[in-house]
Design an enzyme around this catalytic site. Structure first.
Site, PDB file in Angstrom:
ATOM      1  NE  ARG A  77      30.872 -37.137   7.360  1.00 23.80           N
ATOM      2  CZ  ARG A  77      30.304 -36.513   8.372  1.00 23.80           C
ATOM      3  NH1 ARG A  77      29.615 -35.404   8.171  1.00 23.80           N
ATOM      4  NH2 ARG A  77      30.403 -37.001   9.601  1.00 23.80           N
ATOM      5  CB  THR A 126      22.074 -31.728   9.617  1.00 26.07           C
ATOM      6  OG1 THR A 126      23.357 -31.890  10.209  1.00 26.07           O
ATOM      7  CG2 THR A 126      22.007 -32.539   8.349  1.00 26.07           C
ATOM      8  CB  THR A 144      25.468 -31.441   7.818  1.00 27.36           C
ATOM      9  OG1 THR A 144      25.574 -31.057   9.192  1.00 27.36           O
ATOM     10  CG2 THR A 144      26.676 -32.281   7.438  1.00 27.36           C
ATOM     11  CD  GLU A 149      28.652 -32.523  13.836  1.00 30.90           C
ATOM     12  OE1 GLU A 149      28.415 -32.672  15.037  1.00 30.90           O
ATOM     13  OE2 GLU A 149      28.163 -33.261  12.996  1.00 30.90           O
ATOM     14  CD  GLU A 208      30.414 -32.513   9.221  1.00 24.70           C
ATOM     15  OE1 GLU A 208      30.413 -33.454  10.037  1.00 24.70           O
ATOM     16  OE2 GLU A 208      29.385 -32.008   8.772  1.00 24.70           O
ATOM     17  CB  SER A 223      27.787 -39.077   8.299  1.00 22.56           C
ATOM     18  OG  SER A 223      26.565 -38.368   8.267  1.00 22.56           O
ATOM     19  CB  SER A 224      23.872 -40.147  12.085  1.00 19.32           C
ATOM     20  OG  SER A 224      24.683 -40.727  13.072  1.00 19.32           O
ATOM     21  N   GLY A 233      19.502 -33.760  12.620  1.00 20.89           N
ATOM     22  CA  GLY A 233      19.427 -34.173  14.015  1.00 20.89           C
ATOM     23  C   GLY A 233      20.557 -35.013  14.556  1.00 20.89           C
ATOM     24  N   GLY A 234      21.787 -34.926  13.986  1.00 18.90           N
ATOM     25  CA  GLY A 234      22.874 -35.740  14.514  1.00 18.90           C
ATOM     26  C   GLY A 234      22.534 -37.215  14.422  1.00 18.90           C
TER      27      GLY A 234
END
Length: 608
Positions: free
Chosen positions: A111, A418, A436, A438, A457, A483-484, A504-505
């Site tokens: 990340r 993503t 990703t 973002e 990000e 993050s998701s 998809g966030g």
């Protein structure tokens, strides 16, 4: 279907970036890629991605004796060329790896991190958070990229090929080009106003008329091919130190605005030292169980593993066989509402906040939290967080946080970008990898001469109402935003059953969750479970769920509306990929059949 053809037309360099002269049809000598199919079953290894060339690169690596980690990195590097608005070396990700010989699951966290000079005050002006449009397209939104170090760490520890080897397919695609399809065209069109303001972005992604390259033209990226070659020759230090690093820092701190641009673009504060000190971290997975299955997901700073675990712990007391599908979906949506309330209140970077992981995973906590589930009617307001702290044991306690003035971008914008990669090999190793930038196109800035977009990000941090208010996901120097991303591996009696993930966030969590529910509880084959219409409940202040048009037209939606559920039309949600492992040793690879133009699934040795 995504981008079928590679072509070898001439390229055109404009200004500081490189671009591609459009052509109406591919060269006679163009390299053909296999036609994409969303489902394939066979042996010897498998791969599924959003793009036919990325999947083909993974399969070629497997056929040449590489393993699942090698294949996943090869696919990701190709996606940096063909799906650059979603994934690339200017971003980061989370990789979940099953090591068959050791029967062990590990994760590689790469990340992005906040620069050391990025104080929370940089995100505020006159006592209020900066306007989102100013923050997203700025140097301030860029986190220190982790993708390349993540790839290298995964390969060194768990792969069988070098980074130089697995970058070769991506170098070829970047040099030879690919046909622009409608998905690539639309992604460029969404960014055209931003790209026109940056010389390097306009030179790469827009034609001489300042418009996106048309569908059917050939797009090359010689700058990215050059970058990949430099990394192949010199390793990751080429990216994190030296001339390339200086170019990246210059882009962040002196954005390459075209003369006369009226856009307010705030410079960032990243320094060379931030790049040099970046680390990819190997962490244990978050492990939970559901109806006899073992689920391995990402732990913090990802919220995916914990939120999914709590959702399914809350749901486990219900018997889907004794309920209608609408009744069971009602309980699923309400469980997701509660899980997201806890996610927002407690989860952040564990290096900065005390995340109550064991409390959130506790079955006793789930039993207590289940009392907050609404009964026959849907909740009409956002749920309050629970209190997992008494279930923490000896872990230091945390405190729930108030809702921020502005929630993280991935929570509110229904970002559809993503991308997710799933691979396996003949030895039984498995990778579920989500990467990703973002938002679509990251911060909109291409590093001049090097052909890659930078991430945005830092918009994944929550911004409290005041600059000094506490929140587990508030910005801080060196911190990784929550993050998701939810790569997931599912086992039964020690044997792998599923590998799964999606873009998809914040809807990543609910897409993975609903696909899992469709497959495990409703008994749908994985391809049907993945393609089925989706609905996403994430504890929004309005209490409404986001839903796809096909779901809104379903009998279940009508029954749920009668129970008080409210829905907003969100358009397509996610574009998942997955692998299903069968008792006979075969694997079914599944890619999204239509969302985002559809994906590509292949196996090394197909069976009929």
């Amino acid at each position: 279907m995504r981008r079928l053809l590679l072509s070898a037309s001439a390229s055109l360099c404009l200004g500081l970036g490189c671009s591609t002269a459009p052509v109406t049809r591919p060269d006679a000598q163009a390299r053909q890629s296999p036609a994409p199919t969303p489902t394939a079953t066979g042996r010897g290894g498998a791969a599924a991605t959003v793009d036919v060339r990325a999947t083909s690169a993974a399969i070629d690596i497997l056929k040449a004796g590489g393993n699942a980690v090698d294949a996943a990195v090869a696919a990701a590097s190709v996606l940096g060329v063909t799906d650059p608005y979603s994934c690339g070396i200017g971003g980061g990700g989370f990789m979940l790896v099953y090591l068959a010989r050791d029967q062990r699951v590990v994760t590689v966290d790469h990340r992005e991190t906040a620069p050391q000079g990025l104080e929370r005050s940089h995100f505020y002006e006159n006592g209020a958070p900066l306007p989102f449009d100013e923050l997203v397209t700025s140097g301030l939104s860029v986190g220190v990229p982790g993708a390349l170090l993540g790839w290298d760490e995964a390969l060194r520890r768990y792969g069988s090929r070098s980074l130089a080897d697995v970058l070769q397919p991506a170098i070829r695609v970047a040099e030879q080009g690919f046909d622009v399809d409608s998905t690539f065209f639309e992604q460029t069109r969404h960014n055209v106003e931003r790209f026109r303001d940056f010389s390097s972005s306009a030179a790469l992604y827009l034609g001489p008329d300042g418009r996106p390259w048309p569908v059917g033209s050939t797009f090359k990226n010689p700058g990215l091919a050059r970058t990949y070659r430099l990394v192949a020759e010199g390793g990751t230090p080429v990216f994190y130190r030296g001339a390339l690093a200086r170019a990246l820092i210059s882009t962040v701190t002196h954005p390459p605005l075209v003369p006369g641009a009226s856009r307010t673009v705030r410079p960032g504060v990243m320094r060379l030292e931030d790049l040099a000190r970046y680390e990819a971290l190997v962490r244990p997975p978050v492990t939970s169980t559901y109806r006899g299955y073992t689920l391995h997901g990402m732990g913090p700073p990802s919220s995916g593993g914990l939120t999914l675990a709590l959702t399914f712990h809350l749901l486990e007391a219900e018997n889907p066989a004794s309920l209608s599908r609408a009744d069971f979906l009602h309980r699923y949506l309400e469980a997701s509402r509660l899980a997201f309330a806890d996610r927002d209140a407690f989860i952040g970077d564990p290096a900065f906040v005390s995340v109550p992981v064991s409390g959130l995973l506790s079955r006793d906590y789930a039993a207590q939290r289940r009392s907050a589930l609404s009964g026959a009617r849907a909740s009409t307001a956002a749920a309050a967080p629970g209190n997992p702290l008494p279930f923490q044991g000896d872990v230091p306690e945390a405190s729930p946080s108030a809702a921020p003035a502005r929630r993280a971008a991935e929570d509110t914008l229904l970002d559809k970008e993503t991308t997710h990669i799933t691979t396996s090999d003949a030895a039984g190793n498995i990778v579920a990898y989500t990467c990703t930038l973002e938002g679509e196109g990251g911060n909109g800035m291409v590093v001049p001469g090097y052909g890659f977009l930078l991430n945005n990000e830092m918009t994944d941090f929550d911004l409290p109402a005041t600059v000094d208010a506490p929140h587990p996901n508030a910005p801080a120097p060196g911190k990784r935003p929550r993050s998701s991303m939810s790569p997931l591996l599912v086992f039964k009696d020690g044997a792998p059953v599923l590998a799964l993930g999606s873009p998809g966030g914040a809807t990543i969590i609910t897409t993975v969750g609903q696909t899992l529910l469709n497959h495990l509880d409703f008994g749908m084959p994985l391809d049907e479970a993945l393609a089925a219409p989706r609905v996403s409940q994430r504890n929004a202040p309005t209490a409404a769920s986001n839903a796809e048009p096909e779901f809104l037209a379903s009998p279940e939606a009508a029954a749920l509306t009668a129970r008080g559920h409210a829905f907003t039309n969100a358009g397509p949600l996610g574009a998942a990929t997955g692998l299903r492992f069968h008792p006979d040793g075969t694997v079914t690879a599944v890619a999204e059949p239509r969302r985002r133009g559809g994906g590509s699934a292949r196996v090394v040795e197909p069976v009929k």
